[in-house]
Design a protein around this motif. Structure first.
Motif, mmCIF file in Angstrom:
data_model
loop_
_atom_site.group_PDB
_atom_site.id
_atom_site.type_symbol
_atom_site.label_atom_id
_atom_site.label_comp_id
_atom_site.label_asym_id
_atom_site.label_seq_id
_atom_site.Cartn_x
_atom_site.Cartn_y
_atom_site.Cartn_z
ATOM 1 N N ARG A 81 3.250 2.845 -3.877
ATOM 2 C CA ARG A 81 2.220 3.081 -4.886
ATOM 3 C C ARG A 81 2.777 2.977 -6.314
ATOM 4 O O ARG A 81 2.018 2.745 -7.254
ATOM 5 C CB ARG A 81 1.591 4.461 -4.619
ATOM 6 N N ASP A 82 4.098 3.160 -6.456
ATOM 7 C CA ASP A 82 4.704 3.063 -7.790
ATOM 8 C C ASP A 82 4.922 1.609 -8.224
ATOM 9 O O ASP A 82 5.355 1.358 -9.350
ATOM 10 C CB ASP A 82 6.050 3.803 -7.809
ATOM 11 N N LEU A 114 0.830 -1.213 0.000
ATOM 12 C CA LEU A 114 0.000 0.000 0.000
ATOM 13 C C LEU A 114 0.864 1.262 0.000
ATOM 14 O O LEU A 114 0.487 2.274 -0.590
ATOM 15 C CB LEU A 114 -0.975 -0.015 1.182
ATOM 16 N N ARG A 115 2.023 1.199 0.643
ATOM 17 C CA ARG A 115 2.922 2.349 0.673
ATOM 18 C C ARG A 115 3.597 2.585 -0.681
ATOM 19 O O ARG A 115 3.810 3.709 -1.086
ATOM 20 C CB ARG A 115 4.030 2.099 1.713
#
Ligand code: ZN
Length: 304
Positions: free
Chosen positions: A277-278, A274-275
Motif C-alpha cells: 500500500r505504500d 494491493l499488498r
C-alpha cells in the motif's frame, strides 16, 4: 475523468475455450462504482462474482474467478476489452462456467461494446498511481511496475519461446483507447500442436480450434490466413496482461515491464500491488495532457 458504463444491453453466445461448452452471455449497463460483476444465471440464487483480485481462484492457462465453489473462467480477454475501452461498470450474466472465447482475441468484445455505445457517468474514475517500483519474478520470468513520469499507462513485454515461429518478440507502447484497439485487441490466443493432447487430457482446450486460436506445429502455422500481426504472440500476451492487471480494481498509472510472464505471474503482481500500500496512491484528478492519454475521452461520447 468520469466513470463509464455501456448504453445498451449486449447478448451473444459462443463456445468456451477450455470447457468446450456453449455459453449465452448478456452484458448490461450498471451503476457507478459497481465494477465488473459476473452473474451465473444457471446456478441457484444467481450468484454474483466481482472481477477483483480476491476472487481469483486459478491462473493456469486462463484466469478464473470464483466465489463459494461457483466459477467463471477465461475472463481475461473480456476484462481486457473493458479495461482497454475504459469501461468501469458492467454486469455480465452467463449461463455457463466460461466466457466464450469467440475468435480468441478481444476484437469481437470491442466491436459489441462500442456498438452498444459508451456512457459517461457522474462519479469520477479513481486511478491507482504507482509511486515506487514493485517486481515479481520466477527464475528469469518477471513483471515489474514503475512510476510513470508522464502519468501514463504503458507496457513493455518480451517473450522468448523455444520455437522458430514464436521465439523472441517484444512489444512496447503507451496506451490510449485507439492504440489498444489497433495494436493489441485483435491478437489471438495461441498454442502448440504438440501440447494439445496433454491440455485436453487435463480438461483444457476442449473448445479450442483454428477458429479461436493460432495453432503452431513444428514446421508451420496451421491457420489458413496466417497471422494478424507478424508478432501476434507477444501482442496477445499484452492483451492478457491488460485483463489480468484490471483485477487491481482501478485503472493503473504506471509502466509495466514483463519478460516471459503469464497469468500466474501477472496475478502475483496484482497481489503484490494491493499488498504494498505504500507503493501507490489513489487519485481522481490527474494532471496530464488529457487529450492524449489512456482512459481519456478520445472519441468517446461526452457525459450523457
Ligand atoms: Zn489470452
Amino acid at each position: 475523468m468520469r466513470q463509464y458504463t455501456i448504453k445498451e444491453i449486449i447478448t451473444f453466445s459462443g463456445i468456451g475455450l477450455h470447457s468446450g461448452t456453449n455459453v449465452n452471455v448478456r452484458i448490461m449497463p450498471s451503476a457507478e462504482n459497481t465494477g465488473i460483476v459476473f452473474i451465473r444465471k444457471d446456478v441457484a440464487g444467481s450468484p454474483r462474482i466481482k472481477a477483483e483480485a480476491g476472487n481469483v481462484i486459478a491462473t493456469n492457462y486462463a484466469t478464473t474467478l470464483g466465489v463459494k465453489g461457483v466459477k467463471v473462467s477465461t475472463v481475461e480477454h473480456l476484462l481486457a476489452a473493458f479495461y482497454g475501452l475504459g469501461i468501469d461498470n458492467a454486469v455480465v450474466e452467463l449461463d455457463g462456467p466460461e466466457v466464450p472465447v469467440l475468435d480468441g482475441s478481444a476484437a469481437h468484445f470491442i466491436e459489441m461494446l462500442e456498438g452498444a455505445g459508451l456512457k459517461a457517468q457522474h462519479a469520477l474514475k479513481t486511478y491507482l498511481v504507482i509511486k515506487k517500483p514493485i517486481k515479481v519474478s520466477e527464475g528469469d520470468k518477471y513483471v515489474l511496475i514503475q512510476p510513470s513520469a508522464d502519468m501514463d499507462f504503458s507496457i513493455d513485454y518480451s517473450i522468448d519461446f523455444a520455437h522458430p515461429f514464436v521465439a523472441r518478440q517484444s512489444f512496447s507502447s503507451q496506451f490510449s483507447r485507439d492504440i489498444f484497439k489497433d495494436e493489441v485487441a485483435s491478437a489471438r490466443t495461441f498454442g502448440f500442436l504438440n501440447e494439445v493432447e496433454a491440455l485436453r487430457a487435463n480438461g483444457l482446450a476442449r473448445g479450442g480450434s483454428l477458429n479461436n486460436a493460432v495453432v503452431i506445429s513444428d514446421t508451420r502455422i496451421l491457420n489458413e490466413g496466417g497471422l494478424r500481426y507478424p508478432d501476434e504472440f507477444v501482442r496477445h500476451k499484452v492483451l492478457d496482461m491488460m485483463g489480468d492487471i484490471s483485477l487491481a480494481g482501478m485503472p493503473i498509472i504506471g509502466c509495466i515491464s514483463a519478460h516471459r510472464s503469464g497469468h500466474a505471474l501477472n496475478f502475483k503482481l496484482v497481489q503484490q500491488i494491493l499488498r504494498k500500500r505504500d507503493c501507490w496512491e489513489v487519485s481522481d484528478s490527474l494532471e496530464r495532457e488529457e487529450s492524449k492519454r489512456f482512459f481519456i475521452e478520445d472519441g468517446a461520447p461526452a457525459l450523457a
